[in-house]
Design a protein around this motif. Structure first.
Motif, PDB file in Angstrom:
ATOM      1  N   LEU A 311       0.829  -1.201   0.000  1.00 44.00           N
ATOM      2  CA  LEU A 311       0.000   0.000   0.000  1.00 44.00           C
ATOM      3  C   LEU A 311       0.861   1.248   0.000  1.00 44.00           C
ATOM      4  N   ASN A 505      -6.568   3.841  -2.690  1.00 43.03           N
ATOM      5  CA  ASN A 505      -7.139   2.686  -2.001  1.00 43.03           C
ATOM      6  C   ASN A 505      -7.949   3.163  -0.797  1.00 43.03           C
ATOM      7  N   ALA A 508      -8.830   0.346   1.949  1.00 43.87           N
ATOM      8  CA  ALA A 508      -7.723   0.045   2.856  1.00 43.87           C
ATOM      9  C   ALA A 508      -7.522   1.165   3.868  1.00 43.87           C
ATOM     10  N   ASN A 511     -10.166   1.034   6.588  1.00 44.91           N
ATOM     11  CA  ASN A 511      -9.995  -0.128   7.458  1.00 44.91           C
ATOM     12  C   ASN A 511      -9.058   0.160   8.623  1.00 44.91           C
TER      13      ASN A 511
END
Length: 543
Positions: A311, A505, A508, A511
């Protein structure tokens, strides 16, 4: 005339050494500071939410990190920082590296550094068709370069004060030329995307595809590999770091279709086509996108889906400027620059160079005589005036570090199993500060500022000035804020150094980062009564 040792002489010597050993062992159990300091290292909030521990803040800066100021001017971005300090400390030594032949350290002053920074930035804008502050690929500069085993930092605050030097030793510190590029990008308003020199091909391709990179700075040792790997990708411009100022890549340009320019030529292009830094840079402007990678993997595993799922951690200028108060990590160079320091780079060493001349590497440390040594490493009492120090350790300290070493920073793994801190403290007679870091927090978020040497090796200290921390229940794994004797749970942090999110993202990001700014580190901790945190485990709970 001869001297004979009698039984009484042997008895007296034995008594002397025995008494010294007993004193050392007894004192070694106790801290170097008053217990009241060790027992109160953080500020605890008075409000506690169910399912969470109390929030803890820095005891020194309970209201957060103070505004960074240079003279009477507040500093909000790295661009403002570099412009201010490079203009102020004009004749101070800033960047240095050992020559290829004589091995003497050759220094660049702050004023020369400003000229080179402007030239490289102007060259990138003109040659690679980049634009500052677009927040898109047109502002991105990838950096994929070989590494050096060391970087040594040294500065003098006032004429009456002694030199203070940092020695920063790890395998992913960039060479001096790579630092020039990174600094030029942040000065002008471009975004750096560093790629580890030991990264596997799938990771490199993932970064290029995810960011749609068009310009990539590489070391010449990577050129052949990159030409084959990135053919047909979005990358159009390759900037090659090499030692030959007159390198000709016209043949490779025709064969592969890339625009290939060596860094020396890029600098000359910038000198002929000067461009001023962008004034659109704000605190929320992206400074860097940092992709995690598993550096332990040597061979690509096509069946491992995690190979291409790293990431991109988006770090803003605000993140990195605020993180200067945290000292370590991505902003160590900027911190040294801010205080008018000097940075010296060791000779180039490739990642897999097994026949490394260790004594040659250490000779630079002895020459520069650093006083602070920081190492990303797996990780007693500070002993400096004992018989062992006089007979053995003082000689080690002098031969390895030039005799001036005063402090060591260790950035340990999540759940340390070894205790190199006590070893360094005993052998080198220095203070050892252990840190807890994440790319998502720009730098270290916790540091052991005072030492209780009887504590567990896993303790990482209180939060730093820019960080607030708390523990959140992970009931499925048996960790709750109501645990006895101390609260346990996943470590959450919040503050100005916490990243903006993951590039491209959003799922992500949501989260791990709550809407209110709290970031879940994924590490289980225990909050001790004195305000420090004990690292217990890595959470297995899926995000």
């Amino acid at each position: 005339m001869t001297l004979e040792s009698s039984t009484i002489s042997y008895f007296l010597l034995t008594t002397l050494f025995g008494a010294a050993s007993i004193i050392i062992l007894q004192n070694g159990k106790y801290p170097d500071v008053h217990p009241s300091v060790l027992n109160n290292q953080s500020e605890f909030s008075t409000v506690k939410i169910p399912g969470e521990s109390a929030i803890i803040n820095s005891k020194v800066y309970p209201k957060g990190a103070p505004q960074l100021v240079k003279g009477d001017r507040p500093i909000y971005t790295l661009s403002e920082l570099y412009q201010a300090v490079l203009s102020k400390h004009q004749e101070n030594k800033f960047l240095g590296a050992r020559g290829l032949i004589k091995k003497d350290v050759i220094w660049q002053t702050y004023s020369k550094s400003l000229e080179k920074t402007r030239s490289i930035y102007s060259g990138l804008i003109h040659k690679a068709d980049l634009e500052p502050c677009t927040e898109m690929e047109s502002s991105f500069v990838g950096i994929y370069a070989s590494t050096s085993p060391g970087i040594y930092l040294k500065f003098k605050k006032d004429h009456d004060e002694p030199n203070i030097a940092f020695c920063y030793f790890q395998w992913n510190i960039t060479r001096i030329d790579t630092f020039w590029v990174e600094m030029a990008c942040h000065w002008g308003g471009l975004v750096t995307i560093p790629i580890a020199a030991q990264a596997i091909s799938s990771h490199i391709l993932h970064v290029v595809r995810n960011t749609k990179l068009t310009a990539l700075v590489i070391d010449e040792t990577h050129l052949e590999f990159v030409l084959g790997l990135l053919e047909g990708s979005t990358v159009k411009h390759l900037i090659v770091i090499n030692e030959d100022e007159d390198a000709d890549y016209s043949g490779l340009e025709k064969a592969y279709g890339f625009s290939i320019t060596c860094l020396h030529q890029l600098q000359k292009i910038g000198e002929e086509n000067p461009v001023d830094r962008s004034y659109d840079i704000s605190t929320d402007s992206i400074a860097s996108i940092y992709y995690n990678t598993n550096s332990q993997k040597i061979i690509t595993d096509a069946n491992d889906q995690d190979d291409d799922k790293s990431l991109g951690v988006v770090l803003t200028h605000k993140n990195l400027v605020t993180a200067i108060y945290n000292v370590l990590g991505y902003v160590l160079q900027a911190t040294t620059c801010f205080v008018g320091g000097s940075i010296a780079f060791e000779d180039k060493v490739t990642f897999n160079e097994y026949n490394l001349d260790v004594m040659s590497v250490l000779s630079a440390i002895r020459e520069l005589k650093p006083t602070v040594y920081a190492r990303y490493h797996k990780q007693g009492r500070l002993v400096s005036e004992c018989i062992y120090d006089m007979l053995v350790f003082r000689d080690i300290k002098m031969n390895l570090f030039g005799g001036n070493i005063r402090m060591i920073y260790l950035d340990d793994e999540d759940t340390p199993k070894s205790d190199l801190g006590s070893f360094y403290r005993s052998v080198l007679s220095v203070q050892v500060l252990k840190t807890f870091s994440r790319p998502e927090t720009s730098s270290n978020m916790m540091t052991t500022s005072v030492f209780d040497y009887a504590l567990d090796n896993r303790a990482v200290g209180p939060p730093l000035a820019s960080i607030r921390a708390k523990l959140v229940d992970v009931e499925k794994e048996g960790y709750t804020a109501e645990d006895l004797p101390n609260p346990r749970g996943e470590i959450y942090v919040c503050g100005d150094t916490v990243f903006a999110g993951y590039w491209n993202n959003i799922p992500a990001t949501t989260n791990v980062k709550r809407p209110d700014g709290w970031y879940a580190t994924g590490v289980i901790g225990e909050l001790l009564p004195n305000g420090t945190v004990l690292l217990l485990d890595t959470s297995t709970q899926p995000l």
